[in-house]
Design an enzyme around this catalytic site. Structure first.
Site, PDB file in Angstrom:
ATOM      1  CG  ASP A 337      -0.356  -0.137   2.495  1.00  0.00           C
ATOM      2  OD1 ASP A 337       0.880  -0.114   2.530  1.00  0.00           O
ATOM      3  OD2 ASP A 337      -1.070  -0.253   3.502  1.00  0.00           O
ATOM      4  CG  ASP A 641      -3.134  -0.637   6.864  1.00  0.00           C
ATOM      5  OD1 ASP A 641      -4.219  -0.775   6.293  1.00  0.00           O
ATOM      6  OD2 ASP A 641      -2.309   0.244   6.578  1.00  0.00           O
ATOM      7  CG  ASP A 645      -6.259  -4.740   4.147  1.00  0.00           C
ATOM      8  OD1 ASP A 645      -6.964  -4.708   3.126  1.00  0.00           O
ATOM      9  OD2 ASP A 645      -5.646  -3.753   4.589  1.00  0.00           O
TER      10      ASP A 645
END
Ligand code: ATP
Length: 919
Positions: A337, A641, A645
């Site tokens: 990410d 996170d 997820d």
């Protein structure tokens, strides 16, 4: 409401009491929490909020477990046989081998377990708790009854809580109730005898917050919680095994079977054809089998993995599951990410855009030093003030200053909005006092907005709704936009606004949209109907620069043949600009979540391979992208996170969670947790993973042919009818001393140069590569030839059989040392200063072999035990000369094969190496 409780209130369970009564009984304050000193006192009284650890295996138990192994059984049977036949020396030496092996095994496992449990300590969970009036982050173990705890999506509830507040709070209680549907939570009071699953007003320790936010008062900790009562066995230690270890164990068993069959045949041949006495033949065959079976291998590999775990921890990658160490080394795609991992997550508001113009905010960091100015340095008008106010009200962060250093508590982006409000001249406390908050829709990554409802200052009776979020999302809720005279436009010029968004995003700035609505009434909650027909206040652009170390790490990964993909919730244009700054690709290809939705499962692998950036994605997109990449044979490391997820973290070959930013749910689903939330740490862990794998292969490359050399030498002698070059006891001696010294050092090998300039190994690459198989054969034959050459030489010099055999043992150890130096570098030449100098581990091991060999040759009791004879210096020097010769020969062979280009793995890694062509 149930009937009024009839029992004394402190006997009534907390779910059957109203929240205010529970607060009273716990002698705490719902808004202020406990005082620090009182919390410390209660910690003394109640003890830590932990469950008892499952019992550990004692030293003796672990020692015993070492014998539950087929190979060891075989050795023990051999020892028993030797003893029965009166071969005391052999029996003792075999037992010595077994004992030393078991001791080394226990030590290794101890070290591996210590490494893992040290890591567990690094991962102690934290909770947000209100103490002395301020929110704090505390160790879960330090919670006490009466603490006021804040929970949100992704948290594990840290203790049993009576809820005081709940916003859209839903908790997964499967752990306690077995119920797979998440439970809706509120502050409701229920009947005292309500079953656990119906107690809406409680949040129980160990359950997982699936959505929303809440606040509760701790009513039970540690063993007094529901989970503590149900089971004290939670968190049992996972067995320390990995696919690789299982593969090695299987391989060892196969070798043992081969050894057994071959032994029987060899025994028959020796007795029937060569006419050896059956006792001598038997002992020789047993000794050979013992040498052939790599019984010490699993232990050495465990320690190699444990060292890898420690090296990774030193580089901020905490391994939660041992197999990740191997998989990291094979990673071919890293999906990361953006915010905080590739970028710094240090936000500064820079550009402000309203319907009437643009302004810039000066200053960097969170210090409110700077100004908001229109072009021509004119001060902000009412539209810009309203924009800044929206950012201030729809905000859960706090800024604090100490010694001139400003710090954010909460979301960095919201911190930046507070700094902006201060720069614009607003007074945060006064604004909050004038607009007390009535309700909140917390931000969630699926909807990408946050909304707050505020009472308007008296005498007005209505309410103010403020929304901030991804600009497309906010635009979609708006009907008009605010003008600089405080009125609103008639209609919203959507195309113009989209252009403005794209313009700010193209500079790599993250863009947020802000909107508001005045409600004539004052509702208690925000309803879906309120979120329509809003007035757009404007856009704010935030700079969040890439981490410099991430830029270097991306370059490293690419040179290592590892593709890096950014999967972000942010806008495509922002993500593309940041990706270009990071060097993900010269002209990054962007796919949006909508593109992924529009692509079928069959077509997705092509898109997933082509795109470097996935923007405006949700957790479900991540899962599909991982699967698509894996279907192409990629080994995928994926970061995450949020609570949603977890599925993609589990699906990835290596799930990576963020230590600071990550939720407990993500950390639990991940195999690796980054203690610094930094992309560079993933690449560092991949680097260490490759070193571990290299070292394991080096251990094999050394162990197998050295064992093989003895076997070939003795079998050749038997078959050709030559004098046996080694007695059974001597074979065992060699195995015992070299396996416990030289055999261990390769676990400690530092990385070879160019580890990150090679392409990743294919996921299905066999442990024994063609080059290693060739080496096993070559080295075995070479060693056997050398042994027989020494036999001839000894005979020519008239040394006598015992002295010659003594020389053979010494020469064999020297050959093993020579080969050790060669095998330390599989990908480069060993004849360098660094290669010759070795590591401390290598030097200690060589020194140990040297001392043991001198004792073996010159001490009288060893001479009796092993039938050795002292050697003259001239004879003894044959050994090191042979060792050096072996090393030179093998290095020559490595160089020759590299020139011939027969084996891929020998290709020199370098700028022009294969890894340079990263996708
Ligand atoms: P990454 O997934 O790389 O961490 P991200 O932080 O942009 O990127 P999300 O946290 O899912 O991803 O956020 C998605 C979008 O939602 C952001 O780009 C932003 O527009 C919006 N957003 C993020 N945080 C908030 C917030 N606290 N309030 C309102 N909107 C937000």
């Amino acid at each position: 409401m149930p009937d009024q409780p009839t029992a004394a209130p402190d006997l009534v369970p907390p779910h059957a009491l109203p929240p205010s009564r529970v607060v009273e009984l716990q002698r705490t304050d719902a808004r202020h929490g406990l005082e620090d000193a009182e919390a410390a006192r209660r910690l003394q009284e109640h003890g830590p909020n932990t469950l008892p650890e499952p019992p550990r295996h004692s030293w003796l138990q672990r020692f015993g477990a070492q014998f539950a192994n087929a190979l060891i059984g075989f050795l023990l049977a051999s020892a028993a046989l030797a003893a029965v036949l009166g071969h005391w020396v052999d029996a003792t030496v075999i037992l010595g081998v077994v004992l030393i092996n078991a001791l080394v095994g226990v030590a290794q496992e101890g070290k591996a377990e210590a490494a893992m449990s040290a890591l567990r300590d690094l991962l102690t969970p934290h909770a947000r708790v209100l103490r002395s009036g301020a929110p704090q982050v505390a160790d879960v173990a330090a919670l006490v009854p009466g603490d006021v705890v804040l929970i949100e999506a992704g948290d594990r509830v840290p203790a049993d809580l009576r809820l005081l507040q709940a916003h859209a709070l839903r908790i997964d209680e499967a752990l306690l109730t077995g119920e797979s549907v998440v439970a809706e939570k509120s502050t409701a009071t229920v009947a005292a005898d309500a079953p656990l699953g119906d107690r809406a007003g409680m949040a129980y320790s160990g359950t997982l917050v699936a959505a929303g936010t809440g606040r509760g008062v701790v009513v039970a900790t540690g063993v007094h919680t529901e989970i503590g009562r149900i089971s004290a066995m939670l968190g049992a230690i996972e067995p320390l095994t990995t696919p690789l270890l299982r593969q090695i164990n299987r391989f060892g068993r196969q070798l043992a079977i081969i050894a057994l069959v071959a032994s029987v045949l060899l025994f028959a041949f020796a007795v029937l054809v060569r006419g050896l006495h059956w006792l001598d033949a038997l002992m020789t065959v047993v000794a050979l089998a013992v040498g052939f079976i790599p019984e010490g291998l699993p232990a050495v590999i465990t320690i190699t993995l444990a060292i890898g775990v420690q090296r990774m921890a030193a580089r901020h990658a905490i391994v939660r599951q041992l197999p990740a160490v191997e998989t990291l080394g094979a990673t071919s795609v890293i999906c990361s990410d953006k915010t905080g991992t590739l970028t710094r997550n240090e936000m500064t508001c820079q550009r402000l855009v309203t319907a009437c113009g643009k302004a810039v905010a000066s200053g960097t960091g969170y210090a409110p030093l700077g100004r908001v100015e229109l072009p021509g340095s004119s001060p902000p008008g009412p539209d810009l003030l309203q924009l800044a106010r929206a950012g201030l009200l729809c905000n859960d962060a706090a800024l604090t200053e100490s010694g001139g250093h400003w710090q954010v508590h909460g979301d960095p982006m919201e911190g930046a909005l507070l700094a902006l409000a201060l720069k614009a001249g607003l007074n945060p406390q006064a604004e909050h006092d004038r607009h007390p908050r009535l309700d909140t829709i917390p931000f969630d990554a699926a909807h990408r907005f946050m909304a707050t409802l505020h009472a308007l200052p008296a005498p007005q009776e209505g309410a103010l709704l403020v929304v901030k979020g991804a600009p497309e999302q906010v635009l979609a809720m708006c009907a008009n936009a605010l003008l600089d005279d405080g009125r609103a436009t008639g209609l919203l010029d959507e195309p113009a606004w989209h252009e403005r968004i794209a313009h700010i995003a193209a500079d790599g700035q993250r863009v947020l949209g802000f909107a508001f609505k005045l409600l004539p009434e004052r509702p208690e909650r925000i309803e879906a109907a309120h979120l329509k027909g809003l007035t757009l206040a404007g856009l704010i652009g935030f700079i969040d620069p890439p981490r410099p170390e991430a830029i270097a790490a991306v370059a490293d990964a690419r040179s290592a043949g590892i593709a890096v993909k950014m999967i972000t919730g942010d806008h495509g244009a922002t993500a593309r600009a940041i990706a270009a700054q990071l060097g993900l690709a010269r002209d990054p290809v962007v796919a949006t979540g909508a593109d992924v939705d529009a692509t079928s499962d069959e077509a997705l692998p092509a898109l997933a391979g082509r795109a470097q950036v996935f923007a405006r994605t949700s957790p479900e997109h991540k899962l599909r992208v991982v699967r698509a990449l894996q279907s192409q044979g990629a080994v995928v490391a994926m970061t995450g996170d949020g609570v949603n997820d977890a599925p993609s973290l589990k699906q990835a070959d290596v799930g990576v969670a963020m230590g600071h930013k990550g939720t407990e749910a993500a950390k639990e689903a991940a195999q690796v947790v980054l203690s610094d939330d930094n992309f560079a740490s993933i690449v560092a862990a991949v680097h260490e993973g490759r070193v571990v794998y290299d070292n394991i292969r080096k251990v094999l490359a050394w162990t197998l042919p050295t064992n093989g050399g003895e076997v070939v030498a003795v079998v050749a002698a038997l078959v050709l009818g030559l004098t046996l070059p080694l007695t059974p006891a001597q074979i065992l001696w060699i195995n015992m001393i070299t396996a416990t010294t030289l055999g261990l050092v390769l676990a400690f090998e530092p990385p070879e140069a160019g580890v990150m300039r090679r392409p990743p190994r294919p996921a299905d690459a066999p442990l024994l590569s063609p080059f290693m198989l060739w080496r096993i054969v070559l080295v075995s034959v070479l060693f056997a030839l050398a042994i027989h050459a020494v036999m001839l030489w000894g005979e020519r010099r008239g040394l006598g059989l015992e002295a010659t055999r003594t020389l053979v043992v010494n020469a064999f150890c020297a050959l093993e040392i020579g080969y050790l130096f060669s095998v330390r570098y599989l990908h480069a030449t060993s004849i360098t200063w660094q290669g010759t100098r070795g590591t401390p581990a290598v030097l200690y091991a060589v020194l140990a072999v040297l001392v043991l060999q001198l004792a073996f040759t010159y001490t009288p009791w060893m001479q009796t035990l092993f039938a050795t004879r002292p050697l003259g210096l001239a004879d003894l020097l044959v050994a090191p000369a042979l060792g050096a010769l072996a090393m030179l020969l093998l290095e020559g062979e490595k160089a020759l094969l590299r020139r011939l280009g027969w084996f891929d793995e020998l290709r020199l890694a370098g700028p022009e190496g294969p890894g340079a062509r990263a996708p």
